[in-house]
Design an enzyme around this catalytic site. Structure first.
Site, PDB file in Angstrom:
ATOM      1  N   HIS A   1     -21.404   8.593 -22.638  1.00 17.17           N
ATOM      2  CA  HIS A   1     -22.663   8.803 -23.367  1.00 17.17           C
ATOM      3  C   HIS A   1     -23.190   7.449 -23.829  1.00 17.17           C
ATOM      4  O   HIS A   1     -22.540   6.425 -23.646  1.00 17.17           O
ATOM      5  CB  HIS A   1     -22.406   9.703 -24.583  1.00 17.17           C
ATOM      6  CG  HIS A   1     -22.289  11.141 -24.239  1.00 17.17           C
ATOM      7  ND1 HIS A   1     -23.218  12.069 -24.626  1.00 17.17           N
ATOM      8  CD2 HIS A   1     -21.363  11.802 -23.512  1.00 17.17           C
ATOM      9  CE1 HIS A   1     -22.850  13.250 -24.153  1.00 17.17           C
ATOM     10  NE2 HIS A   1     -21.727  13.122 -23.468  1.00 17.17           N
TER      11      HIS A   1
ATOM     12  N   ASP B   1     -30.909   8.194 -21.956  1.00 22.93           N
ATOM     13  CA  ASP B   1     -32.083   8.798 -22.571  1.00 22.93           C
ATOM     14  C   ASP B   1     -32.997   7.723 -23.157  1.00 22.93           C
ATOM     15  O   ASP B   1     -34.183   7.630 -22.810  1.00 22.93           O
ATOM     16  CB  ASP B   1     -31.646   9.778 -23.678  1.00 22.93           C
ATOM     17  CG  ASP B   1     -32.818  10.522 -24.285  1.00 22.93           C
ATOM     18  OD1 ASP B   1     -33.941  10.410 -23.761  1.00 22.93           O
ATOM     19  OD2 ASP B   1     -32.634  11.228 -25.291  1.00 22.93           O
TER      20      ASP B   1
ATOM     21  N   ASP C   1     -26.827  19.118 -23.348  1.00 28.68           N
ATOM     22  CA  ASP C   1     -26.311  17.869 -23.914  1.00 28.68           C
ATOM     23  C   ASP C   1     -25.940  18.100 -25.388  1.00 28.68           C
ATOM     24  O   ASP C   1     -26.751  18.625 -26.157  1.00 28.68           O
ATOM     25  CB  ASP C   1     -27.425  16.808 -23.791  1.00 28.68           C
ATOM     26  CG  ASP C   1     -26.947  15.412 -24.090  1.00 28.68           C
ATOM     27  OD1 ASP C   1     -25.753  15.123 -23.897  1.00 28.68           O
ATOM     28  OD2 ASP C   1     -27.799  14.584 -24.505  1.00 28.68           O
ATOM     29  N   HIS C   2     -24.741  17.747 -25.762  1.00 31.48           N
ATOM     30  CA  HIS C   2     -24.287  17.849 -27.163  1.00 31.48           C
ATOM     31  C   HIS C   2     -24.425  19.251 -27.757  1.00 31.48           C
ATOM     32  O   HIS C   2     -24.925  19.395 -28.888  1.00 31.48           O
ATOM     33  CB  HIS C   2     -25.025  16.843 -28.060  1.00 31.48           C
ATOM     34  CG  HIS C   2     -24.678  15.420 -27.754  1.00 31.48           C
ATOM     35  ND1 HIS C   2     -23.481  14.843 -28.117  1.00 31.48           N
ATOM     36  CD2 HIS C   2     -25.353  14.466 -27.076  1.00 31.48           C
ATOM     37  CE1 HIS C   2     -23.444  13.597 -27.695  1.00 31.48           C
ATOM     38  NE2 HIS C   2     -24.564  13.342 -27.031  1.00 31.48           N
TER      39      HIS C   2
HETATM   40  P1  13P Z   1     -28.716   6.638 -24.922  1.00 30.74           P
HETATM   41  O1  13P Z   1     -29.252   6.807 -26.309  1.00 30.74           O
HETATM   42  O2  13P Z   1     -27.926   5.370 -24.807  1.00 30.74           O
HETATM   43  O3  13P Z   1     -29.737   6.753 -23.877  1.00 30.74           O
HETATM   44  O4  13P Z   1     -27.644   7.825 -24.680  1.00 30.74           O
HETATM   45  C1  13P Z   1     -28.064   9.102 -24.295  1.00 30.74           C
HETATM   46  C2  13P Z   1     -26.965  10.107 -24.383  1.00 30.74           C
HETATM   47  O5  13P Z   1     -25.803   9.817 -24.503  1.00 30.74           O
HETATM   48  C3  13P Z   1     -27.359  11.512 -24.275  1.00 30.74           C
HETATM   49  O6  13P Z   1     -26.280  12.363 -24.486  1.00 30.74           O
HETATM   50  O1  G3H Z   2     -27.560  11.912 -27.272  1.00 24.52           O
HETATM   51  C1  G3H Z   2     -28.636  12.388 -27.600  1.00 24.52           C
HETATM   52  C2  G3H Z   2     -29.790  12.355 -26.676  1.00 24.52           C
HETATM   53  O2  G3H Z   2     -30.366  11.066 -26.620  1.00 24.52           O
HETATM   54  C3  G3H Z   2     -30.772  13.402 -27.062  1.00 24.52           C
HETATM   55  O3  G3H Z   2     -31.449  13.062 -28.202  1.00 24.52           O
HETATM   56  O4  G3H Z   2     -31.133  14.965 -29.763  1.00 24.52           O
HETATM   57  O5  G3H Z   2     -33.063  13.352 -30.017  1.00 24.52           O
HETATM   58  O6  G3H Z   2     -33.009  15.010 -28.112  1.00 24.52           O
HETATM   59  P1  G3H Z   2     -32.205  14.178 -29.081  1.00 24.52           P
HETATM   60 ZN    ZN Z   3     -24.828  11.644 -25.895  1.00 26.57          ZN
END
Ligand code: 13P
Ligand code: G3H
Ligand code: ZN
Length: 327
Positions: A229, A274, A88-89
């Site tokens: 997201h 998340d 993710d990201h």
């Molecule tokens: P939320 O913070 O809305 O749960 O989004 C999570 C997300 O986009 C993780 O990449």
């Molecule tokens: O988009 C981000 C996710 O919620 C992950 O969050 O970078 O704090 O693990 P994090």
């Molecule tokens: Zn995200």
């Protein structure tokens, strides 16, 4: 069943008018809560790992826990749980490469903070390496607001995706899916009170998502999987549970579930969640501590936290994403 890519999942989701849930994982209880829900609901699943999660738990621990969940599904439920393991990201080629080399089946390269040209260049580099290794890639155009470990974009710097850029981006990069910005944002405070109205109960009602942008993107990329997201709904029951048990989260607000359901019926094939799981876990633990101030065995308070994660994921799979029974 081993770890799979999201290719087949997205094809079926697009045709079937539903979306796959992509849930962030950081530890064993979160992985168990999510996977037990997916097993019971027979739902395909994306487990995603941020760079922060990877630093917190370490790559090998998360991979082995996910492998354990797959074994558990086979042994206890006789079910081949299809799991895609996704970065993710990802923000650099090196991070994406490390996850690909370490067994992930999907990576996101988030070049949305770069110029359009530099985003294309970086994304293309990741796609070439990933595809050579049988791994799929998610790119991003447009910037979501929000603050998390790896994401820190002020509302002023956020911008909607420009539909006139999507065809060139997809053609030049070769990405397998595209995250777009249509008004969702990261975290538990997605909108300021000033951006919202209030309903009769005094609860904040956020501005609607920009379905017009989604529609325009879909017209330009027919059949192509879109990703959302920042799609937590910030359930008020958990915000209340947190606030009533020593927490302080005033005016936390998320995306209404009906709008996510509508998105899931369209070209949106992956919906990222998340914060809702974090709220479920934190609310459960706070409540447990307040009700049992003399307890100190972590299993006692992690058990209801895991159970509530499972419940909320089941609810998302059935009522929001529409992917229950699709595995
Ligand atoms: P939320 O913070 O809305 O749960 O989004 C999570 C997300 O986009 C993780 O990449
Ligand atoms: O988009 C981000 C996710 O919620 C992950 O969050 O970078 O704090 O693990 P994090
Ligand atoms: Zn995200």
């Amino acid at each position: 069943m081993s770890i799979v890519t999201s290719k087949e999942m997205f094809k079926k989701a697009y045709e079937g008018g539903y979306a796959i849930g992509a849930f962030n994982v950081n530890n064993m209880e979160i992985i168990q809560g999510i996977t037990e829900a997916a097993i019971e609901e027979k739902a395909p699943l994306i487990l995603q790992v941020s760079s922060g999660a990877r630093k917190y738990a370490k790559h090998a621990y998360l991979m082995k826990l996910i492998e354990a969940a797959i074994i558990d599904a086979e042994e206890t439920a006789g079910f081949d749980l299809p799991i895609c393991v996704h970065l993710d990201h990802g923000d650099t080629f090196e991070l994406c490469k490390s996850c690909i080399d370490g067994g992930f089946s999907s990576v996101m390269i988030d070049g949305s903070h770069h110029s359009f040209e530099d985003n294309i260049k970086l994304t293309r580099q990741v796609v070439e390496y990933a595809h050579d290794h049988g791994v799929v890639v998610e790119g991003e155009l447009g910037r979501l607001a929000g603050i998390e470990d790896a994401v820190n974009v002020s509302a002023a710097d956020a911008s909607y995706t420009r539909p006139d850029e999507v065809e060139e981006f997809v053609a030049k990069t070769g990405v397998d899916s595209l995250a777009i910005a249509i008004g969702t944002s990261h975290g538990a405070y997605k909108f300021t009170a000033a951006q919202c109205t209030r309903n009769e109960k005094g609860i904040l009602v956020p501005p609607p998502l920009r379905f017009d942008i989604l529609e325009e993107v879909t017209k330009r990329l027919p059949g192509f999987p879109i990703v959302l997201h920042g799609s937590s709904s910030v359930p008020q029951e958990f915000v209340k549970m947190i606030n009533e048990n020593g927490g302080k989260m005033p005016d936390a607000v998320g995306i209404p579930e009906e709008q996510l359901r509508e998105a899931a019926r369209s070209a949106v094939c992956k919906i990222n969640i998340d914060s809702d799981l974090r709220l479920a876990m934190t609310g459960s633990i706070r409540k447990y501590f307040c009700e049992h101030p003399d307890h100190f065995d972590p299993r006692q308070y992690l058990k209801p936290a895991r159970a509530n994660i499972k419940e909320i994921v089941k609810h998302k799979l059935v009522n929001v994403l529409g992917c229950a029974g699709k595995a």
